[in-house]
Design an enzyme around this catalytic site. Structure first.
Site, PDB file in Angstrom:
ATOM      1  N   GLU A  43      -3.133   0.548  -3.298  1.00 15.66           N
ATOM      2  CA  GLU A  43      -2.274   1.266  -2.816  1.00 15.66           C
ATOM      3  C   GLU A  43      -2.143   0.805  -1.224  1.00 15.66           C
ATOM      4  O   GLU A  43      -2.812   0.675  -0.559  1.00 15.66           O
ATOM      5  CB  GLU A  43      -2.861   2.694  -2.613  1.00 15.66           C
ATOM      6  N   ARG A  47       1.547   2.958   6.784  1.00 17.84           N
ATOM      7  CA  ARG A  47       1.258   3.060   8.127  1.00 17.84           C
ATOM      8  C   ARG A  47       1.453   2.153   9.089  1.00 17.84           C
ATOM      9  O   ARG A  47       1.252   2.292  10.420  1.00 17.84           O
ATOM     10  CB  ARG A  47      -0.248   3.457   8.091  1.00 17.84           C
ATOM     11  N   LYS A 131      -4.346  13.789  -5.517  1.00 20.82           N
ATOM     12  CA  LYS A 131      -5.350  13.328  -4.345  1.00 20.82           C
ATOM     13  C   LYS A 131      -6.025  14.360  -3.689  1.00 20.82           C
ATOM     14  O   LYS A 131      -5.329  15.552  -3.794  1.00 20.82           O
ATOM     15  CB  LYS A 131      -4.617  12.399  -3.534  1.00 20.82           C
TER      16      LYS A 131
HETATM   17  C1  3PG Z   1      -6.297   7.262   2.646  1.00 27.16           C
HETATM   18  O1  3PG Z   1      -5.091   7.156   3.179  1.00 27.16           O
HETATM   19  O2  3PG Z   1      -6.438   7.645   1.394  1.00 27.16           O
HETATM   20  C2  3PG Z   1      -7.399   7.214   3.403  1.00 27.16           C
HETATM   21  O3  3PG Z   1      -7.269   6.748   4.733  1.00 27.16           O
HETATM   22  C3  3PG Z   1      -8.538   6.654   2.647  1.00 27.16           C
HETATM   23  O4  3PG Z   1      -9.768   7.174   3.398  1.00 27.16           O
HETATM   24  P1  3PG Z   1     -10.866   6.221   3.874  1.00 27.16           P
HETATM   25  O5  3PG Z   1     -10.391   5.219   4.822  1.00 27.16           O
HETATM   26  O6  3PG Z   1     -11.964   7.085   4.399  1.00 27.16           O
HETATM   27  O7  3PG Z   1     -11.433   5.681   2.319  1.00 27.16           O
END
Ligand code: 3PG
Length: 211
Positions: A43, A47, A131
């Site tokens: 994924e 960003r 999610k």
């Molecule tokens: C996301 O976008 O799903 C999160 O940034 C992932 O979360 P994590 O960085 O705590 O794994």
């Protein structure tokens, strides 16, 4: 696996690596390292400016990986991500306009929820896989167990604050086919072009299963 259903994407690996890429080339290297480590899904978050270009490059240059776009909030982002080659999309929360694009263009979509009401909102719009973000903050596996009791037909991809040593607690739940997480591809590894450590994390990640 173009036009995969959401649950097919969730079945590829026990973890969907969430990646923030500084440039398209890093995206390709990361994707190759993940595949070498046994994880055929990635994924790429939107960003950073490079997100779309990375999706494009991965879709064109890396075999055996299902590439998706993360942090998708608007219809325009969704259209551009699909045009770039994204095979699935993820939103951290509810984004009805992205859901609409996903349905029109028949692409797998994993929208996020935090509460029972949000999950119900998504369910009313045809979503059966969500999610759950930020999973560690909203109550971890115990919260998901409670959500599952009122949504027995849904599956969840908990994400947010999950690490290698806590993933199994989530994967132990029947309603959790996979988790999401950025721990496999930390910013420091990208900065150092340390693809070997990404591959090693993927090897451990691909072997994860319920505790
Ligand atoms: C996301 O976008 O799903 C999160 O940034 C992932 O979360 P994590 O960085 O705590 O794994």
């Amino acid at each position: 696996m173009k036009y995969a259903q959401t649950r097919q994407v969730m079945a590829i690996a026990p973890v969907i690596p969430v990646v923030v890429v500084p440039d398209a080339r890093s995206g390709v290297e990361i994707a190759r390292a993940l595949v070498a480590g046994g994880i055929g899904v990635i994924e790429v978050t939107l960003r950073t400016e490079a997100g779309l270009a990375a999706i494009d490059a991965i879709a064109n240059e890396v075999d055996d990986i299902c590439v998706g776009a993360g942090t998708v909030w608007s219809a325009e982002q969704a259209e551009r991500a699909i045009d770039a080659g994204a095979e699935f999309m993820v939103s951290p929360g509810i984004a009805d306009e992205v859901n609409a694009v996903a349905q029109t263009r028949d692409i797998a979509y994993l929208p996020g929820a935090q509460t029972v009401s949000e999950i119900a909102h998504l369910k009313r719009r045809g979503v059966t896989a969500t999610k759950l973000f930020p999973a560690s903050v909203v109550g971890g596996p115990a919260a998901i167990k409670a959500f599952a009791s009122v949504f027995p037909d849904l599956v969840f991809c908990p994400t947010g604050g999950i690490k290698e040593d806590t993933a199994a607690d989530y994967l132990a739940l029947d309603c959790v086919p996979c988790v999401g997480g950025s721990w496999l591809v930390p910013a420091a590894a990208i900065a150092a072009s340390d693809w070997a450590s990404v591959q090693a994390a993927a090897e451990r990640g691909s072997a994860l299963s319920g505790a």
